[in-house]
Design an enzyme around this catalytic site. Structure first.
Site, short mmCIF file in Angstrom:
data_model
loop_
_atom_site.label_atom_id
_atom_site.label_comp_id
_atom_site.label_asym_id
_atom_site.label_seq_id
_atom_site.Cartn_x
_atom_site.Cartn_y
_atom_site.Cartn_z
N ARG A 15 84.77 -8.68 19.35
CA ARG A 15 83.91 -9.17 18.28
C ARG A 15 82.67 -8.29 18.14
O ARG A 15 82.35 -7.49 19.02
CB ARG A 15 83.49 -10.62 18.57
N LYS A 75 78.34 -11.86 23.10
CA LYS A 75 78.38 -12.39 24.46
C LYS A 75 77.12 -12.02 25.23
O LYS A 75 76.40 -11.09 24.88
CB LYS A 75 79.61 -11.84 25.20
N TYR A 94 75.13 -15.63 22.42
CA TYR A 94 75.59 -16.66 23.34
C TYR A 94 75.14 -16.28 24.74
O TYR A 94 75.33 -15.13 25.17
CB TYR A 94 77.12 -16.77 23.31
N HIS A 96 74.87 -19.05 27.67
CA HIS A 96 75.52 -19.92 28.66
C HIS A 96 74.86 -19.77 30.02
O HIS A 96 75.52 -19.57 31.04
CB HIS A 96 77.02 -19.62 28.74
N GLU A 118 74.25 -21.21 21.55
CA GLU A 118 74.91 -22.47 21.90
C GLU A 118 73.96 -23.64 22.08
O GLU A 118 74.42 -24.78 22.17
CB GLU A 118 75.78 -22.30 23.14
N ASP A 270 82.85 -21.27 29.77
CA ASP A 270 81.57 -20.61 29.54
C ASP A 270 80.41 -21.40 30.16
O ASP A 270 79.37 -20.83 30.50
CB ASP A 270 81.30 -20.42 28.04
#
Length: 371
Positions: A15, A75, A94, A96, A118, A270
């Site tokens: 991505r 990520k 993101y 996490h 998130e 995640d």
């Protein structure tokens, strides 16, 4: 503002954090956008498309990161990217962090302003930047589960929907949120016998009405989870507590009682995973055995369908990116309480309380960070 989009370096992560349409909009507002060479190729987006949209192509990761006031990623940064983190940098991706103590400490030490997709949360409790990837992961889960159930992949050799004269596979979905709902849709579409467990009775009523008898809905508790998991050929874990570690719903002892060849897909990996034995895997090596079952715990499932994922993600993130770039991160967060909840670290402190609790760290009040 100078906005950079580095190439993702996580295992089999194809991505990219922005599409040419997103670049075009930001450049039209007067911002500079730098995209690392080849960043979009995995999503079938060429450097030339970015150039035509107004981006400047950078030759490597170092020049991409160093050019930026704001870095957009998909990520979380991995160890090889830690040297690029620095004081004064705003990172929007993101993260996490509740499942990643090392990265949390790194962001704090480098005094990075880290805003996590998130944990951006609307007053309705919806998670607008997690939703598109939860939709993708949810729809992928029955597909990867069905593939893992093939005998050569360690599964029990069942076809998810069966054929006339045979019974279909039994699928248990833990959690009826965005990911779970999308898993249900695909699993039922493939002909499986599906049960969903959730603590929210109103959500179960909605799902029952939607599927008109084709879906079993069960109020979630430890007794019902054990019964459903022991009976299942495929278990999909899709529970989420925003920003915090996922609750562990399936113990090792319960897994030992499951059918031989049963498959467990942990969408919540995640956030640490919702099965006791879960550990993050990659697309290159996605599964591992526990007792007689097979676990699939790929931490970036949507990376398997990067074209769809990249466009879905940019559709959701672009309004927030536009606000941060135009107003600056602090004014943008002051103006939008939902976006403010995305702030995880700032000025050497953890701001997100669930992250601080997960790592037994002190947290700085969000209001003081935005003052």
């Amino acid at each position: 503002m100078k906005i950079s989009v580095p190439k993702e370096v996580k295992n089999n992560e194809f991505r990219v954090a922005i599409t040419p349409a997103g670049v075009h909009e930001l450049v039209g507002l007067g911002h500079e956008v730098f995209v690392e060479q080849g960043a979009g190729l995995g999503s079938s987006i060429s450097d030339q498309e970015y150039i035509e949209a107004g981006a400047k192509i950078t030759s490597d990761a170092s020049s991409t990161w160093s050019s930026a006031e704001l870095v957009l990623k998909v990520k979380e940064p991995i160890a090889s990217e830690y040297p690029h983190l620095r004081k004064g940098l705003t990172l929007f991706t993101y993260l996490h962090l509740a499942a990643d103590l090392t990265l949390t400490k790194e962001l704090v030490a480098k005094k990075v302003t880290a805003i996590a997709y998130e944990t951006v949360q609307l007053p309705s409790r919806q998670l607008p930047l997690l939703a598109p990837m939860s939709e993708v992961a949810g729809r992928l889960a029955p597909l990867v589960g069905a593939n893992t159930m093939l005998r050569q992949n360690g599964g029990n050799g069942m076809l998810l929907g069966g054929v006339p004269g045979t019974r279909p596979a039994r699928v248990a979905v833990l959690g009826g949120g965005v990911a779970g709902t999308n898993s249900i849709a695909v699993a039922i579409g493939m002909g499986a016998e599906v049960t969903v467990l959730d603590t929210n009775l109103n959500r179960l009523r909605e799902l029952d009405a939607l599927y008109a008898g084709r879906l079993r809905t069960i109020a979630s508790n430890s007794f019902e989870i054990e019964r459903a998991v022991k009976d299942a050929d495929l278990v999909i874990g899709s529970v989420l507590i925003p920003g915090a570690k996922a609750p562990k719903l399936v113990t090792n002892a319960l897994v030992s009682k499951m059918k031989p060849g049963a498959v467990l897909v942990d969408i919540a990996i995640d956030q640490g995973g919702c099965f006791d034995d879960s550990k993050a895997t990659t697309h290159a090596d996605p599964t591992f055995k526990v007792h007689d079952t097979v676990f699939y715990c790929v931490a970036n499932m949507p990376g398997a369908v990067p074209h769809t994922s990249t466009y879905a993600l940019t559709n959701a993130t672009l309004p927030y990116v536009r606000a941060i770039a135009t107003l600056g991160w602090k004014k943008a967060l002051q103006a939008d309480p939902a976006l403010a909840l995305g702030l995880n670290t700032f000025a050497g402190a953890v701001v997100n309380e669930p992250v601080a609790v997960a790592h037994q760290m002190e947290s700085k009040p969000l209001a003081s960070a935005l003052a």
